[in-house]
Design a protein around this motif. Structure first.
Motif, PDB file in Angstrom:
ATOM      1  N   CYS A 149      78.232  82.861 -19.375  1.00 50.77           N
ATOM      2  CA  CYS A 149      77.433  83.242 -20.353  1.00 50.77           C
ATOM      3  C   CYS A 149      77.286  84.748 -20.696  1.00 50.77           C
ATOM      4  N   CYS A 150      77.824  85.544 -19.860  1.00 55.06           N
ATOM      5  CA  CYS A 150      77.882  87.281 -20.088  1.00 55.06           C
ATOM      6  C   CYS A 150      78.794  87.269 -21.517  1.00 55.06           C
ATOM      7  N   ALA A 151      80.055  86.657 -21.225  1.00 51.06           N
ATOM      8  CA  ALA A 151      81.083  86.589 -22.254  1.00 51.06           C
ATOM      9  C   ALA A 151      80.657  85.949 -23.538  1.00 51.06           C
ATOM     10  N   SER A 152      80.010  84.807 -23.578  1.00 51.09           N
ATOM     11  CA  SER A 152      79.444  84.257 -24.814  1.00 51.09           C
ATOM     12  C   SER A 152      78.292  84.977 -25.368  1.00 51.09           C
ATOM     13  N   VAL A 153      77.337  85.543 -24.674  1.00 50.49           N
ATOM     14  CA  VAL A 153      76.046  86.369 -25.236  1.00 50.49           C
ATOM     15  C   VAL A 153      76.765  87.686 -25.843  1.00 50.49           C
ATOM     16  N   SER A 154      77.721  88.207 -24.945  1.00 52.08           N
ATOM     17  CA  SER A 154      78.086  89.697 -25.715  1.00 52.08           C
ATOM     18  C   SER A 154      78.774  89.301 -26.538  1.00 52.08           C
ATOM     19  N   SER A 155      79.784  88.504 -26.988  1.00 54.22           N
ATOM     20  CA  SER A 155      80.367  87.908 -28.150  1.00 54.22           C
ATOM     21  C   SER A 155      79.615  87.914 -29.160  1.00 54.22           C
ATOM     22  N   LEU A 156      78.570  86.885 -28.930  1.00 57.25           N
ATOM     23  CA  LEU A 156      77.809  86.546 -30.221  1.00 57.25           C
ATOM     24  C   LEU A 156      77.013  87.649 -30.544  1.00 57.25           C
ATOM     25  N   LEU A 157      76.504  88.586 -29.711  1.00 57.70           N
ATOM     26  CA  LEU A 157      75.598  89.615 -30.195  1.00 57.70           C
ATOM     27  C   LEU A 157      76.303  90.958 -30.462  1.00 57.70           C
ATOM     28  N   ARG A 158      77.555  90.975 -30.144  1.00 59.03           N
ATOM     29  CA  ARG A 158      78.745  92.123 -30.470  1.00 59.03           C
ATOM     30  C   ARG A 158      78.401  93.368 -29.841  1.00 59.03           C
ATOM     31  N   LEU A 159      78.165  93.053 -28.510  1.00 63.12           N
ATOM     32  CA  LEU A 159      78.029  94.312 -27.491  1.00 63.12           C
ATOM     33  C   LEU A 159      79.413  94.579 -27.128  1.00 63.12           C
ATOM     34  N   LYS A 160      79.659  96.038 -26.800  1.00 68.89           N
ATOM     35  CA  LYS A 160      80.974  96.206 -26.442  1.00 68.89           C
ATOM     36  C   LYS A 160      80.883  97.362 -25.187  1.00 68.89           C
ATOM     37  N   GLY A 161      79.632  97.184 -24.287  1.00 68.63           N
ATOM     38  CA  GLY A 161      79.476  98.364 -23.459  1.00 68.63           C
ATOM     39  C   GLY A 161      79.769  97.882 -22.135  1.00 68.63           C
ATOM     40  N   GLY A 162      80.230  96.512 -21.923  1.00 68.90           N
ATOM     41  CA  GLY A 162      80.811  96.082 -20.637  1.00 68.90           C
ATOM     42  C   GLY A 162      79.514  95.188 -20.272  1.00 68.90           C
ATOM     43  N   VAL A 163      79.681  94.095 -19.331  1.00 72.93           N
ATOM     44  CA  VAL A 163      78.824  93.033 -18.934  1.00 72.93           C
ATOM     45  C   VAL A 163      78.887  93.075 -17.364  1.00 72.93           C
ATOM     46  N   GLU A 164      77.823  92.602 -16.705  1.00 74.84           N
ATOM     47  CA  GLU A 164      77.908  92.456 -15.339  1.00 74.84           C
ATOM     48  C   GLU A 164      76.940  91.211 -15.297  1.00 74.84           C
TER      49      GLU A 164
END
Length: 851
Positions: A140-155
């Motif tokens: 879910c982190c990968a899909s949400v960050s990709s769809l929202l175009r976030l590039k600051g890293g996820v946890e």
């Protein structure tokens, strides 16, 4: 002294059984609507099934049907509320800000929905696309960050019922440590059969609707999601953002008492509130209101009441309430949804009541704001949540930003003073290092032996995939291409496994009845790290924290629990329910060693322990805790998930460890390993005062993530993301590429992972130091998913000590001639090393380590 940065909330998003937007959610609260009702979904299995459920399929404008069908509700809901929060904050179309924005998600049951057809016996409904894109816990982190175009890293935080407030706390830290000026924190939790069945079998469900602190004890389960945009105060003011509240501080703790029940003395609940208030420099008598965890169970309500009395001198007149009586216990999303409920009502000078309140129970004698809103101005309030395993989290929040003075802290250097490890190469760190330095022959791989029930599932699933032609449509190749991976033909399906282990030779305290294989590995490595650092835990467990990074968790326990759902979910095995949670290993270690400080489990997948390392680094650097143990653990188990890795060609099928060639010219996947690695972090002066050696220091780190999760070809974008993480780490450490003496990757060995690392290293070093030596030691002990980066770090620390570098094992022909791969042992001066790591979904770490 460093002044802390103010962290304000500038955007909110909500998805709840009450409403799917902030305006209607606020109105539903003011209308005192209760969302708990009869459950159509679960009544087919359970009598008197009650829940607060999100109705309807949801609306996700901008997403294609293909993507929607590939995602589970955990991801779709997090995307929806995250987008709404960014929109309210005025950031959704500001790509420069999104490039710097990181994402922290709290969830308990991620990665479940894709496999529901298997343990609900609905094989015909299995979707290979959903299994690939939503079958991982951190997907879910990968899909949400990709769809929202976030590039600051996820946890991804996976501490069950404290997951989302802990996610808020981590996002708060990101801004405090200067890694970002904007962060998105989310909590998301759909109700799935395993979760409902577990609570139902524990006999803690209320027959009607929960009545916290009064009447009949019992909880009501709920589902939903929420998100907050957190922003550095001056940055928000400068761009004219609306400020909804200010996060003043947070803290976590561990009871170290029991797998499910709270400490009857309420020590952990007391400690976490005192620590959070201390971090904010707020005296308890300045708190205007406490939003309680308030599940409605007898144990929680009694202990939480006791904790409030112990912390607040004005507890008799302090208004407190539980919002679970409105929309149930939303597990991983609970703290987030409940905090948003406070943020949309408290500014109107209205305190949310505890609905359904009747006759108070024995020892429940606080002011619970019964049934009706109370008109009262609230500035400072506390938000509490507690979870299985004794995980506790408290947030201190102000409804009036900039009304409370900022606090300051003395920044600390962060040293590694202890290391413990266990792998197939050795049961201790010294055994492992000796085997690496005197490498004569590789570890003998062990065959994978699938359980008969798993084999039956595999055969049935393959027939479904054959009939629906999902191999061709999703993977691009047909079933005959995977014939060698059929259960009867897997003679080359082997893994690096820990053999001949006698735990009692390594541990003073060990409860075999409660120990899983992964938990045993973690505890042995943890005990060794403490011994290495000359640290004994006596009655000072609150001075040491534990941050675990997990990939797949306790697989065997989870498998047993899921198997027990059939034929009757009402009779599921409750003994395995808490052990199937991602924070179960941290719980086991915390109870075994009496660790009671900051405690968190991150389940961000491969190299999750590097996320734990960066989090532990911040806790020490900000002087929030004197010592923190960080680590990861993985156990081998022949599960359906492992088989799916083989079917989707992620695994390298081999009978000989020498075929596992990292950065090799013909690399074709990874060979799984098992084991654990744990580090003790503390300030150098703290270690030296105890007579412990400083083994190394962490002097900077960077994170980034790509937006190519759904892209067919994403190597270039992923390499750019890792390059950005390297640049951020070097900047954080105040150095340039020419200062690095050694680069250590942790690629799992697949061509895709290897080329991402190679391209990023070349982009970062080609001008200043193109011949920097490059190593990777995963082929020694297999790809131990969660702790691969930490195991490589353990070898790096020994390189600092010896000023020597072991060669990369096995690989004869390297896949790229631009880099200086270490083919033979080197004797070189090493002062600074760069450690790289990646999750399986495009999230990258870079850390600068000083010897």
């Amino acid at each position: 002294m460093n002044n802390r940065k103010r962290v304000v909330i500038t955007g909110m998003g909500i998805l709840s059984p009450l409403a799917d937007n902030i305006a209607e959610f606020r109105q539903a609260l003011f209308n005192k609507q209760c969302a708990i009702s009869d459950s159509q979904r679960f009544s087919r299995w359970f009598a008197n099934a009650r829940a607060a459920e999100v109705q309807g399929p949801g609306d996700y404008p901008g997403l294609s049907d293909e993507i929607i069908n590939s995602l589970d509700n955990a991801a779709l809901w997090a995307y929806k509320v995250g987008k709404d929060a960014l929109t309210q904050a005025g950031l959704i179309n500001h790509q420069a800000s999104l490039d710097e924005t990181g994402l922290i998600i709290g969830v308990s049951s991620a990665g479940t929905e894709a496999f529901l057809p298997l343990f609900e016996r609905r094989m015909q409904d299995f979707s290979l696309a959903k299994a690939i894109f939503s079958g991982g816990f951190s997907s879910c982190c990968a899909s949400v960050s990709s769809l929202l175009r976030l590039k600051g890293g996820v946890e991804l935080v996976a501490t069950a019922c404290t997951a989302s407030p802990n996610a808020i706390g981590m996002a708060f830290d990101y801004i405090q440590n200067g890694k970002s000026q904007i962060m998105l924190a989310a909590g998301t939790e759909p109700i799935y059969l395993p979760t409902f069945a577990g609570f139902y079998a524990l006999n803690v469900m209320h027959p009607e609707s929960c009545t916290p602190f009064s009447g009949t004890p019992g909880m009501s389960i709920g589902e939903g999601a929420g998100a907050l945009v957190l922003e550095e105060y001056q940055h928000a003011v400068d761009r004219g953002a609306t400020l909804y509240a200010e996060i003043l501080s947070y803290a976590t703790s561990c009871d170290a008492w029991h797998e499910t029940g709270p400490d009857p003395r309420a020590n952990g609940a007391v400690q976490v509130m005192i620590k959070a208030l201390h971090n904010a420099d707020i005296a308890p008598d300045r708190v205007d209101y406490v939003n309680l965890h308030g599940t409605g169970t007898e144990a929680n309500d009694r202990i939480e009441t006791l904790a409030v009395k112990k912390v607040f001198p004005h507890s008799a007149s302090l208004p407190v309430s539980s919002t679970k009586s409105w929309f149930g216990h939303t597990i991983g999303a609970a703290g987030m949804v409940e905090l948003i409920a406070c943020l949309v009502t408290l500014p109107e000078k209205k305190i949310l009541p505890t609905l359904n309140f009747g006759t108070p129970r024995v020892n429940c004698d606080l002011d619970y704001v019964a049934n009706d809103f109370r008109e009262q101005e609230v500035n400072i309030f506390v938000k509490n949540n507690y979870a299985f395993g004794g995980n506790n989290c408290s947030l201190v929040v102000s409804t009036q930003p900039a009304s409370v003075p900022v606090t300051a802290y003395q920044e600390k250097r962060v040293a590694i003073s202890g290391i413990g490890a266990i792998t197939a190469l050795g049961h201790t760190l010294n055994e492992m290092l000796e085997a690496i330095w005197s490498y004569q022959k590789p570890v003998a791989l062990q065959p994978v032996v699938f359980h008969q029930d798993t084999l039956a599932e595999v055969r049935e699933l393959l027939e479904v995939l054959r009939a629906t032609r999902q191999f061709e449509t999703v993977l691009g190749y047909s079933l005959p291409d995977v014939t060698p991976l059929l259960p009867e033909q897997t003679e080359n399906f082997k893994t690096f496994q820990v053999t001949g282990l006698e735990p009692r030779q390594h541990l003073r305290r060990y409860d075999r009845r409660k120990a899983t294989r992964g938990g045993t590995f973690a505890l042995i490595a943890l005990s060794a790290a403490l011994t290495s650092a000359r640290r004994k835990i006596r009655k000072d467990g609150d001075e040491i924290g534990l941050i675990m990074g997990m990939s797949r968790g306790s697989q065997e326990t989870t498998w047993k629990y899921l198997q027990s759902l059939q034929p009757d979910p009402c009779k599921v095995r409750t003994s395995e329910f808490p052990g199937s949670l991602m924070n179960a290993i941290a719980t086991f270690c915390g109870i075994s060693e009496g660790i009671k400080g900051y405690t968190t489990t991150l389940a961000t997948g491969e190299n999750a322990a590097l996320g734990a390392l960066t989090y532990g680094y911040e806790i020490i650097r900000q002087n929030l805790q004197s010592q923190v143990i960080v680590g990861g653990a993985d156990e081998y188990f022949p599960s359906m998930a492992l088989y799916m890795d083989a079917v989707t060609q992620k695994l390298h099928m081999t009978a000989d460890a020498r075929d596992y060639q990292i950065y090799g010219n013909a690399s074709s996947g990874f060979v799984p390993g098992e084991g654990a690695c744990m580090l003790l972090l503390e300030a150098p002066e703290t270690a030296e005062a105890r007579g412990a050696a400083v083994l190394a220091e962490i002097v900077g780190y960077g994170k980034s993530c790509s937006n190519g999760y759904f892209a067919a070809e994403q190597l270039s974008e992923n390499a750019q993301a890792l390059t950005l993480a390297i640049d951020r780490a070097l900047t954080d450490a105040g150095i340039t590429a020419k200062d690095i003496d050694l680069v250590c990757g942790s690629s799992n060995g697949s061509q895709q992972h290897s080329h991402v690392e190679i391209d990023a290293i070349w982009q970062s070093f080609q001008y200043e130091k193109p011949q920097v030596p490059v190593v990777n030691y995963n082929a020694f002990f297999g790809f131990v998913a969660s702790s691969a980066g930490l195991l490589n770090l353990a070898v790096l620390v020994d390189c600092f000590r010896q000023q020597r570098v072991p060669a990369i094992p096995h690989t004869q022909l390297f896949c790229d001639d631009r880099l200086n791969f270490v083919r033979e042992p080197l004797n070189i001066p090493i002062k600074l090393a760069l450690l790289l790591g990646a999750n399986e979904s495009g999230n990258y770490y870079a850390l600068v380590i000083k010897g």
